[in-house]
Design a protein around this motif. Structure first.
Motif, short mmCIF file in Angstrom:
data_model
loop_
_atom_site.label_atom_id
_atom_site.label_comp_id
_atom_site.label_asym_id
_atom_site.label_seq_id
_atom_site.Cartn_x
_atom_site.Cartn_y
_atom_site.Cartn_z
N GLY A 32 -5.23 6.82 4.04
CA GLY A 32 -4.74 6.90 5.61
C GLY A 32 -3.17 6.62 5.67
O GLY A 32 -2.79 6.37 6.75
N LEU A 33 -2.53 6.66 4.55
CA LEU A 33 -0.89 6.34 4.51
C LEU A 33 -0.33 7.52 4.32
O LEU A 33 1.23 7.54 4.66
N GLY A 34 -0.58 8.61 3.62
CA GLY A 34 0.16 9.78 3.28
C GLY A 34 0.89 10.14 4.26
O GLY A 34 2.12 10.67 4.34
N MET A 35 0.32 10.59 5.73
CA MET A 35 0.81 11.28 6.75
C MET A 35 1.59 10.32 7.58
O MET A 35 2.67 10.65 8.19
N SER A 36 1.35 9.04 7.29
CA SER A 36 2.06 7.92 8.05
C SER A 36 3.42 7.81 7.38
O SER A 36 4.50 7.48 8.02
N ASN A 67 7.16 8.66 9.11
CA ASN A 67 8.14 7.63 9.15
C ASN A 67 9.60 8.06 8.38
O ASN A 67 10.56 7.91 8.81
N LEU A 68 9.24 8.80 7.38
CA LEU A 68 10.36 9.35 6.44
C LEU A 68 11.09 10.30 7.53
O LEU A 68 12.43 10.41 7.42
N VAL A 69 10.47 11.29 8.23
CA VAL A 69 11.13 12.34 8.90
C VAL A 69 11.72 11.77 10.11
O VAL A 69 12.89 12.11 10.25
N THR A 70 11.28 10.75 10.93
CA THR A 70 11.73 10.24 12.20
C THR A 70 12.71 9.15 11.83
O THR A 70 13.77 9.08 12.61
N GLN A 71 12.53 8.19 10.91
CA GLN A 71 13.56 7.23 10.74
C GLN A 71 14.55 7.47 9.58
O GLN A 71 15.74 7.20 9.80
N LYS A 72 14.14 7.99 8.55
CA LYS A 72 15.03 8.03 7.40
C LYS A 72 15.83 9.67 7.58
O LYS A 72 17.16 9.28 7.66
N LEU A 73 15.23 10.66 7.84
CA LEU A 73 16.02 11.76 8.01
C LEU A 73 16.39 11.99 9.58
O LEU A 73 17.09 12.71 9.74
N GLU A 92 -1.39 7.96 12.56
CA GLU A 92 -1.80 6.43 12.56
C GLU A 92 -2.02 5.74 11.27
O GLU A 92 -2.77 6.46 10.24
N PRO A 93 -1.17 4.69 10.78
CA PRO A 93 -1.55 4.02 9.58
C PRO A 93 -2.78 3.79 9.48
O PRO A 93 -3.44 3.22 10.24
N PHE A 94 -3.47 4.24 7.98
CA PHE A 94 -4.90 3.91 7.77
C PHE A 94 -5.71 4.61 8.23
O PHE A 94 -6.79 4.47 8.26
N PHE A 95 -5.49 5.80 8.94
CA PHE A 95 -6.46 6.73 9.59
C PHE A 95 -6.45 7.66 8.28
O PHE A 95 -5.45 8.21 7.98
N THR A 96 -8.01 7.95 8.07
CA THR A 96 -8.26 8.99 6.92
C THR A 96 -9.57 9.34 7.23
O THR A 96 -10.69 8.59 7.62
N THR A 97 -9.75 10.62 6.78
CA THR A 97 -11.17 11.13 6.96
C THR A 97 -11.72 11.24 5.36
O THR A 97 -12.69 11.68 5.39
N ALA A 98 -10.93 10.65 4.47
CA ALA A 98 -11.41 10.81 3.15
C ALA A 98 -11.40 9.43 2.53
O ALA A 98 -10.92 9.45 1.23
N LEU A 142 0.97 -1.05 0.00
CA LEU A 142 -0.01 -0.04 0.08
C LEU A 142 0.86 1.32 0.08
O LEU A 142 0.58 2.39 -0.61
N ILE A 143 1.92 1.03 0.62
CA ILE A 143 2.59 2.34 0.68
C ILE A 143 3.37 2.65 -0.40
O ILE A 143 3.67 3.73 -1.00
N GLU A 144 3.79 1.39 -1.39
CA GLU A 144 4.23 1.74 -2.56
C GLU A 144 3.27 2.06 -3.74
O GLU A 144 3.78 3.05 -4.22
N ASN A 145 2.09 1.64 -3.23
CA ASN A 145 1.01 2.23 -4.17
C ASN A 145 0.70 3.67 -4.04
O ASN A 145 0.61 4.46 -5.05
N GLU A 146 0.98 3.96 -2.64
CA GLU A 146 0.61 5.25 -2.46
C GLU A 146 2.06 6.25 -3.04
O GLU A 146 1.76 7.35 -3.57
N LYS A 147 3.09 5.96 -2.93
CA LYS A 147 4.19 6.41 -3.42
C LYS A 147 3.95 6.64 -5.09
O LYS A 147 4.31 7.57 -5.50
N LEU A 148 3.59 5.30 -5.74
CA LEU A 148 3.47 5.41 -7.14
C LEU A 148 2.18 6.40 -7.40
O LEU A 148 2.27 6.87 -8.56
N ALA A 149 1.27 6.48 -6.73
CA ALA A 149 -0.15 7.13 -6.98
C ALA A 149 0.50 8.63 -6.93
O ALA A 149 0.30 9.43 -7.90
#
Length: 454
Positions: free
Chosen positions: A416-420, A424-430, A403-409, A206-213
């Motif tokens: 619900g993966l965009g902000m998750s 993760n990128l900010v806290t873990q990668k950067l 939170e993963p998969f939390f969304t109002t839309a 799903l994360i990969e799909n989100e990135k590709l989207a």
């Protein structure tokens, strides 16, 4: 107590067979010890049934011969059972005439040549469960107090053996339950591991799909944006070719004046300049898109001029924001350099901008839509930020936004993966931290802090 009886009793009490949990072995030891201590040839252990209406022979030894399958009932021998009900020792010196045992005279005592009996109650958990029956052949016999105490002590040891058997049975049952429980735990653990692995695989997909989207949105926006300069270039090229054909005909017809040629040169120059500007614009869009897309797919650490890079990131985002009627501005301090992951930064801002299309500006939003991207130095950190003037977040939504998969839309395609992913990128990668500043109808701000120098 008689020393011989004491020694026999001590041997039995110290024997491991009593506490082994094997009632057959313990019973044989006790009966043989009774016979040895009392110098008799016949003794047995009889156990009461649950309703106390009969007594079954558990073990009976007659001169080393083991007998069993004998049952005596209360209806047959009421006097004997009444004596048993007192739970006291029955010491019948003359079993033929004793009130408690005389009922056995014709069917049990005389056929087996038994002349005296000594029965001692066996107790377990405060309840009489049977007797040790000592049977003497050879005339009347007076049972001494030592002999009665000896048999009573052996009856108590039988009670201990019964307890050991129950303990062993409980241990076996507990081991069986533990084995079954361990097996169940192993099975559940395996199922849980599989479920976790499946969940992680699904989440990764799903994360990969989100990135590709997000990249797909960039592609669509860039394609639309590139069409304009390419269209102008094609039109200008066609115009230049038409003018060239015209001037060529005049030249062949010897009808080309100097003024015509100068006008042709001026027209061709303007057309070529127009083509050059628009093709350069298209090339810049494609270059920026390729860099942004490649960075998001290949997360490698490098030294980056953040000022230039944020401007580069914004280039392929502008067609998307323009299509949504959103004004995108950049606010960057000059010459900010970092040693970090540009791909992660590109993905973060791409997700934040894409996220605003679903959440920040609903169809009934009134006013100019604005997004501001930027970066600045804050002490020993660099602060990158995203701001919009949209409808903002409630406290409840803000508390769950990462939170993963939390969304109002979800009804309009939100996963619900965009902000998750951003978190993760900010806290873990950067290796940085992220803060949200927002309230209902107060816009939405994301502040990202990373170390300026590592």
């Amino acid at each position: 107590m008689n020393p011989i009886l004491e020694r026999v009793l001590l041997e039995v009490s110290q024997s491991e067979l009593i506490d082994l949990g094997d009632l057959d072995l313990a019973s044989k030891l006790i009966i043989k010890s009774v016979c040895r201590g009392l110098n008799i040839g016949r003794a047995g252990i009889w156990l009461l049934t649950e309703d106390n209406q009969s007594i079954d022979c558990f073990i009976l030894i007659d001169n080393q011969t083991k007998l069993n399958n004998i049952t005596l009932t209360r209806s047959q021998f009421p006097s004997y059972f009444n004596a048993l009900d007192t739970e006291r020792i029955i010491a019948a010196s003359d079993a033929i005439t004793d009130a408690a045992t005389c009922e056995f005279a014709d069917i049990y005592l005389r056929p087996n040549a038994i002349t005296a009996m000594l029965d001692s109650p066996i107790r377990h958990a405060g309840k009489m469960i049977g007797i040790i029956c000592c049977e003497y052949k050879g005339g009347q016999r007076h049972w001494s107090h030592d002999e009665q105490a000896f048999v009573s002590s052996l009856a108590d040891l039988y009670g201990r053996a019964v307890n050991a058997k129950k303990v062993k049975a409980y241990q076996i049952k507990l081991e069986t339950i533990n084995t079954a429980l361990e097996s169940e735990v192993d099975n559940r653990t395996a199922e849980l591991k599989k479920a976790i692995n499946d969940l992680q695989s699904t989440q990764a997909m799903l994360i990969e799909n989100e990135k590709l989207a997000a990249l797909g949105n960039l592609v669509a926006g860039v394609a639309h944006e590139v069409n304009t300069p390419l269209g102008i270039s094609v039109t200008s090229t066609s115009h230049c070719i038409d003018e060239l054909n015209k001037i060529k005909k005049r030249f062949v017809a010897s009808d080309l004046s100097q003024q015509d040629f100068e006008e042709f040169i001026e027209t061709l120059t303007d057309g070529l300049y127009l083509i050059e500007r628009n093709l350069s614009r298209a090339a810049e869009l494609v270059h920026n898109f390729k860099r942004t897309a490649a960075d998001q797919l290949i997360l490698e650490k490098e030294y980056v001029n953040l000022t230039e890079y944020l401007a580069q990131i914004s280039s392929p985002l502008r067609p998307l924001t323009r299509k949504q009627g959103i004004q995108l501005d950049i606010q960057i301090s000059p010459e900010l350099y970092i040693h970090s992951y540009p791909g992660a930064i590109a993905q973060i801002f791409t997700n934040l901008v894409s996220n605003c299309f679903r959440h920040a500006f609903p169809s009934d939003f009134i006013g100019q839509k604005r997004i501001l991207l930027g970066a600045e130095i804050c002490a020993d950190e660099i602060k990158m930020f995203y701001k919009d003037n949209g409808i903002g977040l409630s406290e409840n939504v803000k508390s769950k936004i990462f939170e993963p998969f939390f969304t109002t839309a979800r009804n309009i395609g939100g996963t619900g993966l965009g902000m998750s992913i951003v978190h993760n990128l900010v806290t873990q990668k950067l290796g940085g931290r992220i803060e949200i500043v927002s309230g209902l109808n107060q816009g939405f701000e994301v502040d990202i802090y990373i170390k300026s120098i590592e």
